[in-house]
Design an enzyme around this catalytic site. Structure first.
Site, PDB file in Angstrom:
ATOM      1  N   LYS A   1       0.876  -1.183   0.000  1.00  0.00           N
ATOM      2  CA  LYS A   1       0.000   0.000   0.000  1.00  0.00           C
ATOM      3  C   LYS A   1       0.908   1.227   0.000  1.00  0.00           C
ATOM      4  CE  LYS A   1      -4.046   2.027   2.104  1.00  0.00           C
ATOM      5  NZ  LYS A   1      -3.585   3.375   2.421  1.00  0.00           N
TER       6      LYS A   1
ATOM      7  N   GLU B   1      -1.125   5.424  -7.636  1.00  0.00           N
ATOM      8  CA  GLU B   1      -0.647   6.189  -6.483  1.00  0.00           C
ATOM      9  C   GLU B   1       0.614   6.933  -6.903  1.00  0.00           C
ATOM     10  OE1 GLU B   1      -2.594   6.063  -3.911  1.00  0.00           O
ATOM     11  OE2 GLU B   1      -1.416   6.741  -2.193  1.00  0.00           O
TER      12      GLU B   1
HETATM   13  S1  IVH Z   1      -6.739  -0.488  -3.968  1.00  0.00           S
HETATM   14  C1  IVH Z   1     -11.411   0.705  -3.725  1.00  0.00           C
HETATM   15  N1  IVH Z   1      -4.186  -0.793  -3.944  1.00  0.00           N
HETATM   16  O1  IVH Z   1      -4.946   3.525  -0.696  1.00  0.00           O
HETATM   17  C2  IVH Z   1     -10.110   1.171  -3.267  1.00  0.00           C
HETATM   18  N2  IVH Z   1      -5.042   1.234  -3.049  1.00  0.00           N
HETATM   19  O2  IVH Z   1      -7.384   3.579   1.160  1.00  0.00           O
HETATM   20  C3  IVH Z   1      -9.093   0.377  -3.948  1.00  0.00           C
HETATM   21  N3  IVH Z   1      -3.341   2.780  -2.273  1.00  0.00           N
HETATM   22  O3  IVH Z   1      -7.165   5.579  -2.431  1.00  0.00           O
HETATM   23  C4  IVH Z   1      -7.773   0.807  -3.565  1.00  0.00           C
HETATM   24  N4  IVH Z   1      -1.612   1.534  -2.756  1.00  0.00           N
HETATM   25  O4  IVH Z   1      -4.742   5.799  -2.950  1.00  0.00           O
HETATM   26  C5  IVH Z   1      -5.210   0.023  -3.622  1.00  0.00           C
HETATM   27  N5  IVH Z   1      -1.935  -1.249  -4.005  1.00  0.00           N
HETATM   28  C6  IVH Z   1      -2.926  -0.419  -3.712  1.00  0.00           C
HETATM   29  C7  IVH Z   1      -2.720   0.844  -3.115  1.00  0.00           C
HETATM   30  C8  IVH Z   1      -3.806   1.647  -2.813  1.00  0.00           C
HETATM   31  C9  IVH Z   1      -2.020   2.692  -2.248  1.00  0.00           C
HETATM   32  C10 IVH Z   1      -4.125   3.920  -1.766  1.00  0.00           C
HETATM   33  C11 IVH Z   1      -5.069   4.470  -2.808  1.00  0.00           C
HETATM   34  C12 IVH Z   1      -6.434   4.409  -2.221  1.00  0.00           C
HETATM   35  C13 IVH Z   1      -6.151   4.224  -0.775  1.00  0.00           C
HETATM   36  C14 IVH Z   1      -7.272   3.402  -0.182  1.00  0.00           C
END
Ligand code: IVH
Length: 677
Positions: free
Chosen positions: A119, A177
């Site tokens: 993440k 991101e």
């Molecule tokens: S999936 C439906 N994958 O985390 C949301 N998010 O709290 C799906 N982020 O707004 C998000 N790395 O900005 C996803 N590998 C990753 C991620 C990621 C960073 C951030 C993204 C999102 C937030 C969600």
């Protein structure tokens, strides 16, 4: 006669305020007021200058007003909402997550594949490609509407401006991101608090040439709208877009069970400091896109993904005081006032102690040296006490058994588990001024009436002046009095008036959420709103003679259980609540719920389920029935068209009742046939 000195003083004060917010916004990328509030402040300054010409001669606002963000980025609605993720903090949370998914899908096979990705702690953005050409680039914004930052995103060389390859969908929206590498950040670290702020600040530059000066990078992690859909799982999606030229994170891989999940979590946690980008956890996503689709989302996050956070930042400090806070449900929360300490880049001076039991269990005392932890956006908490540093005269903390209003507090006994609640509560509701004030803050909050310019601080101010005592007062404010208050100018009063007038048109679901019935959150408010449809129907709950029979009908609404029903009963059996809600209704125009008429095999039909199904859960069956146009009822009545009987433990009484009323009974086999048709 105007008092020039006072006008000038007020003017200078506002200018200093604007300067402070400019700095927070442009240099630190950490605005503490909304864009609206900022624009208001700016307009107010211009207004004052127009009104009092002598202010113009002071030439105080050159280069200050007339610059962005008034004409900042264009706002554009996302093709699909950009949701957020729910969090897991330990193995148990992850086991729960998997269990919930399996329950929802009624999944009997052994394991589900989860795609695991770091993440990235950056700034999210979305890129829209039409026929392979990058045509739109938006920030997340509030998740529904983003800002047009295409020009700035285009400065990132690794982002493809045109994609080439086989089978590229006509419409392809890539979620990613944006981040700044730790090494690159080192060069500019004087200007920003951390890499994330630096990336945000750079993306918000009005002039893309400024953005291009800071070396931004990105990782693509997901998709929004795609037409036609050409992927069948997340790992395939990422590997394909990687071939098309997008940057995807190299550490991602498939995990199949809790042991693999834990192993991966530990492994990446230990590599974390050596990576060139900040990560704050791992995201686990159901790999199969069909399963993702079946699982769907709640209003804020998908059911098919979770962020498994790394352990939070910790710091040692000392407790200066323990105070009590009263929440909108009367919950008494003890809060430790601690000596300010920086935890993960944020200065912390308050930490929650949760409840009385927690204080006793950890034996937390005044003056104690404690370890505190701050995880994400959650309020910091006290983890443990260093008793070796405790003075001899230290005494156990005695938890007050009275509310700040003086009334006694109670611990409820749960009807279902017969257990005593850990939380003490004041039961006076609106009769407790501390609870009442918090209820008002809830009413004006973003998810409720969402009144711009009427935040928590203003509620405190108006409450102390006796301008607002109950929700309906918000819509009958004495603006003349407000105009005379320190810090309130002509323009801000006008804006407040406008915002309040606008918000008195409210949808039924928001209204139900706003009145703050315990256990009725946004999701449940939506379920109730589509059941009652209009405020007139909902108002039937106010009369005790109707209530019992209405509440009985709520029993089987998916998401509404005994706890919610009891809570609705408790709320409306208090005549003061009814009076307050009625006063509020009188000030509002509450719109009916437009039931989205879905066409399908069950169009206009009313269904009910009994018994469990082999392949799907009851929740999913309900979603499917609704998607096919049906309405799912909770009890047998003449209104019903079909009773669908699952093979596992159906209620015989219900089947008999249905047959007696001439309702068509559908077996599990027939139901499966309908679904496949
Ligand atoms: S999936 C439906 N994958 O985390 C949301 N998010 O709290 C799906 N982020 O707004 C998000 N790395 O900005 C996803 N590998 C990753 C991620 C990621 C960073 C951030 C993204 C999102 C937030 C969600």
């Amino acid at each position: 006669m105007i008092n020039k000195t006072n006008v000038t003083k007020n003017f200078k004060k506002k200018i200093n305020e604007l300067k402070k917010h400019n700095k927070l916004y442009f240099n630190k990328d950490n605005p503490i007021i909304s864009d609206k509030e900022y624009d208001e402040l700016k307009k107010e300054i211009i207004y004052l200058q127009e009104k009092y010409k002598f202010l113009k001669d002071l030439k105080l606002i050159e280069n200050l007003v007339g610059s962005p963000p008034e004409n900042k980025f264009k706002k554009i609605k996302h093709l699909k909402p950009m949701l957020s993720l729910s969090n897991a903090f330990d193995k148990k949370d992850m086991i729960d997550f998997i269990k919930k998914i399996k329950n929802y899908l009624n999944y009997s096979e052994n394991h589900i594949e989860f795609y695991c990705e770091p993440k990235i702690d950056g700034i999210s953005a979305t890129l829209v490609y039409e026929n392979g050409n990058l045509v739109k680039g938006l920030s997340r914004g509030d998740g529904i509407t983003g800002e047009d930052i295409l020009a700035n995103l285009k400065t990132i060389s690794e982002i493809p401006k045109k994609i080439k390859g086989d089978n590229i969908p006509r419409l392809l929206e890539i979620r990613c991101e944006i981040y700044i590498g730790k090494k690159d950040f080192f060069e500019i670290k004087e200007k920003f608090a951390n890499p994330r702020n630096a990336a945000g600040g750079s993306l918000r530059q009005k002039d893309p040439r400024e953005t291009s000066k800071i070396p931004l990078k990105y990782f693509a992690y997901g998709f929004g709208a795609i037409e036609p859909m050409v992927f069948s799982n997340q790992s395939e999606f990422l590997s394909k877009i990687s071939n098309w030229g997008f940057s995807v994170n190299p550490l991602s891989e498939i995990t199949r069970n809790i042991d693999e999940i834990e192993k991966k979590h530990n492994k990446i946690d230990s590599q974390r400091s050596s990576l060139d980008y900040d990560i704050d956890g791992l995201v686990f996503k159901v790999n199969d896109l069909n399963l993702q689709k079946r699982l769907g989302s709640t209003s804020s996050s998908p059911r098919w993904a979770i962020a498994y956070k790394f352990s939070a930042e910790k710091a040692v400090t000392k407790i200066k005081d323990i105070v009590i806070q009263v929440g909108r449900t009367g919950a008494i929360t003890p809060v430790a006032k601690v000596e300010p300490v920086t935890v993960g880049g944020v200065v912390v001076s308050n930490a929650t102690l949760h409840n009385e039991e927690e204080i006793q269990r950890k034996d937390i005392r005044l003056g104690d040296t404690v370890l505190i932890q701050r995880a994400g956006d959650v309020i910091p908490q006290v983890l443990n006490v260093d008793t070796s540093k405790r003075g001899k005269s230290s005494k156990k903390f005695i938890f007050p058994n009275k509310c700040l209003c003086g009334s006694i507090t109670i611990k409820e006994i749960s009807k279902s588990t017969q257990k005593e609640d850990a939380v003490r509560r004041c039961t006076k509701g609106y009769d407790c001024k501390f609870t009442a004030r918090e209820k008002l803050k809830h009413i004006v909050s973003k998810e409720a009436f969402n009144i711009d310019g009427l935040g928590k601080k203003v509620i405190d101010q108006f409450w102390n002046l006796g301008l607002i005592k109950e929700p309906s007062d918000i819509f009958q404010l004495n603006y003349k009095k407000i105009r005379s208050l320190e810090g309130w100018g002509e323009l801000s009063v006008e804006n407040l008036k406008k915002a309040i007038n606008k918000s008195n048109n409210i949808s039924l679901d928001r209204f139900i959420y706003s009145i703050g019935i315990r256990h009725i959150g946004q999701e449940n408010a939506k379920i109730l709103a589509s059941f009652f449809v209009s405020i007139e129907q909902f108002s039937n709950l106010f009369k005790s003679k109707n209530r019992e029979s209405i509440l009985k009908n709520l029993v089987d609404l998916d998401g509404i259980g005994q706890t919610q029903i009891e809570s609705i009963e408790n709320f409306f059996s208090d005549s003061k609540n009814v009076k307050i809600v009625l006063n509020l209704i009188n000030q509002l125009s509450i719109s009916k719920i437009e039931l989205k008429k879905k066409s399908g095999i069950f169009s206009g039909k009313r269904l009910m389920f009994t018994g469990g199904f082999k392949k799907i859960s009851r929740s999913e069956a309900k979603t499917i029935a609704e998607d096919k146009g049906g309405k799912v009822l909770g009890s047998i009545s003449k209104k019903l068209d079909f009773l669908i009987v699952g093979d596992s433990k159906p209620t015989k009484k219900k089947i008999d009742q249905a047959k007696n009323l001439g309702i068509k009974v559908i077996t599990e086999k027939e139901w499966e046939k309908i679904l496949n048709s």
